[in-house]
Motif scaffolding. Structure first.
Motif, PDB file in Angstrom:
ATOM      1  N   GLU A 191       5.552  38.353  57.437  1.00 31.65           N
ATOM      2  CA  GLU A 191       4.865  37.224  58.068  1.00 31.65           C
ATOM      3  C   GLU A 191       3.356  37.302  57.868  1.00 31.65           C
ATOM      4  O   GLU A 191       2.790  38.383  57.778  1.00 31.65           O
ATOM      5  CB  GLU A 191       5.145  37.245  59.571  1.00 31.65           C
ATOM      6  N   THR A 193      -0.436  34.820  58.909  1.00 29.51           N
ATOM      7  CA  THR A 193      -1.018  33.661  59.578  1.00 29.51           C
ATOM      8  C   THR A 193      -2.050  33.020  58.659  1.00 29.51           C
ATOM      9  O   THR A 193      -2.923  33.706  58.117  1.00 29.51           O
ATOM     10  CB  THR A 193      -1.746  34.111  60.870  1.00 29.51           C
ATOM     11  N   MET A 195      -4.745  30.050  59.155  1.00 31.46           N
ATOM     12  CA  MET A 195      -5.333  29.069  60.069  1.00 31.46           C
ATOM     13  C   MET A 195      -6.344  28.223  59.302  1.00 31.46           C
ATOM     14  O   MET A 195      -6.908  28.657  58.294  1.00 31.46           O
ATOM     15  CB  MET A 195      -6.023  29.765  61.235  1.00 31.46           C
ATOM     16  N   ASP A 211      -0.684  39.375  62.043  1.00 34.92           N
ATOM     17  CA  ASP A 211      -0.574  39.733  63.458  1.00 34.92           C
ATOM     18  C   ASP A 211       0.565  40.746  63.618  1.00 34.92           C
ATOM     19  O   ASP A 211       1.382  40.917  62.711  1.00 34.92           O
ATOM     20  CB  ASP A 211      -0.253  38.434  64.230  1.00 34.92           C
ATOM     21  N   SER A 229      -4.286  42.597  64.904  1.00 31.33           N
ATOM     22  CA  SER A 229      -4.214  41.891  63.629  1.00 31.33           C
ATOM     23  C   SER A 229      -5.287  42.419  62.686  1.00 31.33           C
ATOM     24  O   SER A 229      -6.258  43.029  63.131  1.00 31.33           O
ATOM     25  CB  SER A 229      -4.408  40.394  63.872  1.00 31.33           C
ATOM     26  N   TYR A 271      -2.707  26.226  63.032  1.00 28.35           N
ATOM     27  CA  TYR A 271      -2.284  27.604  62.816  1.00 28.35           C
ATOM     28  C   TYR A 271      -0.911  27.568  62.159  1.00 28.35           C
ATOM     29  O   TYR A 271       0.034  27.044  62.751  1.00 28.35           O
ATOM     30  CB  TYR A 271      -2.224  28.282  64.190  1.00 28.35           C
ATOM     31  N   GLN A 273       2.140  29.744  60.857  1.00 28.82           N
ATOM     32  CA  GLN A 273       2.743  31.077  60.773  1.00 28.82           C
ATOM     33  C   GLN A 273       3.822  31.010  59.711  1.00 28.82           C
ATOM     34  O   GLN A 273       4.771  30.224  59.824  1.00 28.82           O
ATOM     35  CB  GLN A 273       3.326  31.487  62.113  1.00 28.82           C
ATOM     36  N   GLY A 291      -5.060  31.314  66.755  1.00 29.57           N
ATOM     37  CA  GLY A 291      -4.181  32.400  67.183  1.00 29.57           C
ATOM     38  C   GLY A 291      -4.952  33.386  68.039  1.00 29.57           C
ATOM     39  O   GLY A 291      -6.169  33.513  67.923  1.00 29.57           O
ATOM     40  N   GLU A 294      -5.646  36.556  66.340  1.00 27.69           N
ATOM     41  CA  GLU A 294      -6.243  36.258  65.023  1.00 27.69           C
ATOM     42  C   GLU A 294      -7.664  35.692  65.122  1.00 27.69           C
ATOM     43  O   GLU A 294      -8.504  35.923  64.248  1.00 27.69           O
ATOM     44  CB  GLU A 294      -5.362  35.278  64.251  1.00 27.69           C
TER      45      GLU A 294
END
Ligand code: AMP
Ligand code: GLY
Length: 431
Positions: A191, A193, A195, A211, A229, A271, A273, A291, A294
């Motif tokens: 995973e 992130t 943004m 994260d 993160s 955001y 994910q 986040g 984040e």
């Protein structure tokens, strides 16, 4: 002339927002928060202690203080229509209106938007409003599923078959939560992130972040709001290929364009994910805000003027040139109460020692009689920033070690070992 900005929210993310805004001397800061965050309070000219979802009270305060712009941190006030109410009163918001915030607050809305506008990266999913029908689906389904309550759960309501429970456990869970769920294929991968700042039309991406949702080292234990993160100096992540990155940006842009088409113009932070799978990036979810944690990495790194970004978002004139980040690595680690998230120990004294070069962000912590006390959520965070991940991690870790009390943190976040594990995992997935 001063620029009056209201920060809504009282957590670590909002402290980072306030601190970034305050770097501009012309910014006159105000805040609304449920509890007095010592970091935010210290940066503000004035603040109101009130639940962020009490829309009328917040709006009344903003009007009284002659606020020009509001930056809304958490999702709950967005869901309660705070941006709608403030905009009506002529206060420009960085944070979407209620219907646009559904991208986060209603998981069925999010998936249906992706399907209707043919946006890439949507996992296979089905929506249920009845636990018996959801049970039947699970019984007949061949593989593992992600089980997602449709509404907001503070990041803790999603459960994964094959990880949190087996088929029977999943069925029991569905009945417990009432059957308003999205069931979707379980994705495998890493995973990350992504943004972006969005002004209704233009989207300007921020550096990639990873994260750590699980409570304990080695990514085990219950999901949390996020334990920490990291970002790398090149603003990318080594397990996200260039094409995957391009695809993820295209997905985010398609979301913004689709929201505009459907009449829900999206303004604020978007955001994304994502999970990198062997078939490229898939969307785990979208959030309608920064986040947390984040935001602490990225707002520490942001080298351009956040106040200018706020103005440009409000006027719909944001461009890539307005947004720059320092080319350094960052590591953010959260200190949390012992027992968090299942049985956190509140009201315990903590003491902060020598934090060296780390940046401190206060979160769910109060000051009483000159002493800091834990509450039930994440307490405070440290960000280390340096040329290399290794050095950034050392800075954040040293600061965490300096805190005494009934608290803990994840020592493994931002370590090179964990990064190498992610790279190896992705290699395995792609084979
Ligand atoms: P969310 O609240 O949607 O962010 O989900 C919480 C966590 O559940 C995510 O960080 C993922 O680790 C996991 N998750 C959500 N959806 C899926 C999925 N379709 N497949 C696998 N894991 C998922
Ligand atoms: N860090 C995850 C979130 O803010 O939802």
């Amino acid at each position: 002339m001063s620029m009056k900005v209201l920060v809504v929210g009282g957590g670590g993310r909002e402290h980072a927002i306030a601190k970034a805004l305050a770097r501009n001397d012309a910014c006159e800061l105000y805040a609304v928060m449920a509890k007095k965050n010592p970091g935010i309070a210290g940066l503000c000219k004035d603040f109101l202690l009130c639940k962020e979802t009490e829309v009328d009270k917040v709006a009344e305060y903003a009007v009284k203080m002659n606020i020009k712009y509001a930056v809304i941190g958490p999702e709950a006030p967005l869901a309660a229509g705070l941006a709608d109410c403030l905009e009506e009163k002529g206060i420009s918001c960085v944070g979407p209106k209620r219907l646009a915030a559904q991208i986060e607050t209603d998981k069925a809305f999010c998936r249906n938007l992706m399907r209707e506008y043919d946006i890439a990266g949507c996992p296979k999913y089905n929506i249920f409003h009845d636990p018996v029908k959801a049970e039947e689906f699970i019984r007949n389904y061949g593989g593992d599923l992600a089980i997602k309550p449709i509404g907001l759960t503070g990041g803790k309501g999603v459960a994964i078959m094959g990880e949190h429970f087996d088929k029977e456990g999943a069925i029991k869970y569905i009945h417990e939560i009432g059957g308003e769920v999205v069931l979707e294929e379980r994705l495998l991968g890493e995973e990350f992130t992504l943004m972006a700042f969005v002004d209704g039309e233009h989207l300007v991406p921020m550096p990639l972040v990873q994260d750590h949702k699980r409570a304990f080292e080695g990514d085990v234990g219950p999901n949390t709001g996020g334990m920490g993160s990291y970002t790398l100096a090149d603003h990318k992540l080594p397990f996200v290929k260039a094409d995957d990155y391009k695809d993820a940006i295209a997905i985010m842009k398609d979301v913004v364009a689709s929201m505009k088409k459907m009449g829900n113009v999206y303004k604020g932070m978007l955001y994304g994910q994502f999970m990198i799978t062997k078939d490229g990036p898939k969307v785990i979810e979208f959030n309608a805000r920064f986040g947390d944690p984040e935001a602490m990495n990225l707002l520490t790194l942001l080298s351009s003027d956040f106040c200018n970004i706020v103005e440009k978002i409000a006027s719909g004139t944001l461009s890539d040139a307005d947004v720059e980040f320092t080319h350094k690595a960052t590591v953010c680690k959260y200190i949390v109460p012992e027992g968090y998230p299942d049985s956190p120990q509140p009201n315990c004294d903590i003491e902060i020692g020598d934090i060296g070069d780390a940046v401190l962000y206060y979160a769910n912590v109060v000051e009483e009689g000159g002493k800091l006390k834990t509450q039930t959520s994440r307490t405070l965070a440290f960000v280390g920033m340096a040329d290399t991940l290794e050095d950034a991690e050392k800075i954040a870790e040293k600061a965490c070690q300096s805190v005494s009390g009934k608290i803990r943190h994840r020592k493994d976040i931002g370590t090179v070992e964990v990064l190498n594990k992610r790279i190896a995992h992705m290699k395995e997935i792609r084979q």
